[in-house]
Scaffold this active site. Sequence first.
Site, PDB file in Angstrom:
ATOM      1  N   LYS A  32       0.850  -1.187   0.000  1.00  0.00           N
ATOM      2  CA  LYS A  32       0.000   0.000   0.000  1.00  0.00           C
ATOM      3  C   LYS A  32       0.888   1.239   0.000  1.00  0.00           C
ATOM      4  O   LYS A  32       1.775   1.371   0.837  1.00  0.00           O
ATOM      5  CB  LYS A  32      -0.902   0.017   1.235  1.00  0.00           C
ATOM      6  CG  LYS A  32      -1.785   1.261   1.292  1.00  0.00           C
ATOM      7  CD  LYS A  32      -2.809   1.166   2.411  1.00  0.00           C
ATOM      8  CE  LYS A  32      -2.335   1.723   3.722  1.00  0.00           C
ATOM      9  NZ  LYS A  32      -2.201   3.184   3.766  1.00  0.00           N
ATOM     10  N   ASP A  59      -3.446   4.377  -1.928  1.00  0.00           N
ATOM     11  CA  ASP A  59      -4.393   4.820  -0.901  1.00  0.00           C
ATOM     12  C   ASP A  59      -4.373   6.346  -0.812  1.00  0.00           C
ATOM     13  O   ASP A  59      -3.725   6.919   0.057  1.00  0.00           O
ATOM     14  CB  ASP A  59      -3.958   4.169   0.435  1.00  0.00           C
ATOM     15  CG  ASP A  59      -4.800   4.587   1.613  1.00  0.00           C
ATOM     16  OD1 ASP A  59      -5.935   5.048   1.417  1.00  0.00           O
ATOM     17  OD2 ASP A  59      -4.313   4.424   2.755  1.00  0.00           O
ATOM     18  N   LYS A  61      -7.403   8.259  -1.089  1.00  0.00           N
ATOM     19  CA  LYS A  61      -8.682   8.704  -0.505  1.00  0.00           C
ATOM     20  C   LYS A  61      -9.239   9.977  -1.140  1.00  0.00           C
ATOM     21  O   LYS A  61      -9.432  11.002  -0.469  1.00  0.00           O
ATOM     22  CB  LYS A  61      -8.529   8.911   1.004  1.00  0.00           C
ATOM     23  CG  LYS A  61      -8.066   7.685   1.774  1.00  0.00           C
ATOM     24  CD  LYS A  61      -8.117   7.948   3.274  1.00  0.00           C
ATOM     25  CE  LYS A  61      -7.680   6.763   4.107  1.00  0.00           C
ATOM     26  NZ  LYS A  61      -6.237   6.495   4.066  1.00  0.00           N
ATOM     27  N   ASP A  64     -13.764  15.001  -3.817  1.00  0.00           N
ATOM     28  CA  ASP A  64     -13.880  16.314  -4.465  1.00  0.00           C
ATOM     29  C   ASP A  64     -15.144  16.288  -5.319  1.00  0.00           C
ATOM     30  O   ASP A  64     -15.927  15.337  -5.229  1.00  0.00           O
ATOM     31  CB  ASP A  64     -12.618  16.588  -5.315  1.00  0.00           C
ATOM     32  CG  ASP A  64     -12.310  18.077  -5.445  1.00  0.00           C
ATOM     33  OD1 ASP A  64     -13.261  18.860  -5.683  1.00  0.00           O
ATOM     34  OD2 ASP A  64     -11.140  18.467  -5.309  1.00  0.00           O
ATOM     35  N   THR A 119     -11.354   5.392  10.954  1.00  0.00           N
ATOM     36  CA  THR A 119     -11.373   4.803  12.303  1.00  0.00           C
ATOM     37  C   THR A 119     -10.954   5.818  13.366  1.00  0.00           C
ATOM     38  O   THR A 119     -11.133   5.594  14.550  1.00  0.00           O
ATOM     39  CB  THR A 119     -10.468   3.542  12.377  1.00  0.00           C
ATOM     40  OG1 THR A 119      -9.262   3.825  11.690  1.00  0.00           O
ATOM     41  CG2 THR A 119     -11.134   2.353  11.759  1.00  0.00           C
ATOM     42  N   ARG A 211       3.039  -1.161  10.750  1.00  0.00           N
ATOM     43  CA  ARG A 211       4.131  -1.273  11.722  1.00  0.00           C
ATOM     44  C   ARG A 211       4.433  -2.676  12.244  1.00  0.00           C
ATOM     45  O   ARG A 211       5.622  -2.979  12.456  1.00  0.00           O
ATOM     46  CB  ARG A 211       3.884  -0.278  12.870  1.00  0.00           C
ATOM     47  CG  ARG A 211       4.130   1.167  12.403  1.00  0.00           C
ATOM     48  CD  ARG A 211       3.464   2.174  13.301  1.00  0.00           C
ATOM     49  NE  ARG A 211       2.004   2.105  13.156  1.00  0.00           N
ATOM     50  CZ  ARG A 211       1.172   2.864  13.868  1.00  0.00           C
ATOM     51  NH1 ARG A 211       1.639   3.724  14.749  1.00  0.00           N
ATOM     52  NH2 ARG A 211      -0.127   2.755  13.673  1.00  0.00           N
TER      53      ARG A 211
END
Length: 232
Positions: A32, A59, A61, A64, A119, A211
């Site tokens: 990603k 990614d 996002k 508009d 989230t 991570r």
Amino acid sequence: MGKDVIIACDFESAEKTFEFLDRFTDEKPFVKIGMELFYAAGPSIVREIKKRGHKIFLDLKLHDIPNTVKKSMAVLSKLDVDMTNLHAAGTIDMMKAALEGLTREDGTRPILIAVTQLTSTSEERMQNELLINASINDTIVKYAENTKAAGLDGVVCSPLEAGMVKTACGKEFITVTPGVRFADGDVGDQVRITTPQKAKEIGSDYIVVGRPITQAADPVAAYRRCVNEFVD
Ligand code: C5P
């Protein structure tokens, strides 16, 4: 559709990204690329990683007006990524326009998924700051239904929400879920988390893991552990 582990390559430069990817000699993980790396290294990083044989989830996002999103998606489609995304909050019209822009002349296109609620957005802030008078779970299901109505392939959500999205939109509707941690690992800043094994049981199609792999002492071993728990 096969289940897969996507590594979130949240690095600040192309150099650090390649240093990380060079460790993988036997496999070519799905990666990603997010805003940080894309803004730092530009479209060439996408071409370079693709050339090395990895699948890519870009990614960015998008959110508009429909025309701008359509034209931007047409540009991203030329980068030959495998998956990309936008915010469902942009409305069904925006999502339909995105799909049109993303579809190549030969009819093929990357998988297109929508972010429902980030989230990081709590129910309290959604209600008090954004004046959305519903439960956060109801908005997630409604945004997922809008995403399906627009013709997209699925949504990004917490693994803990994947079950209710599948119930509302069907099991073919893709769920891509970050917020994954090993049972014995560091949680970091993630709140609604689960393990790769549990994400598999709930029904996620793709887990996005950053991570726990990128910061591991042995990233290749950590990646293999994810694959073992989630895919095999
Ligand atoms: O390091 P970690 O495993 O927490 O990385 C998760 C990745 O998924 C990060 O790139 C983060 O930006 C992304 N993400 C997330 N939660 C969302 C959407 C994306 O953690 N709702």
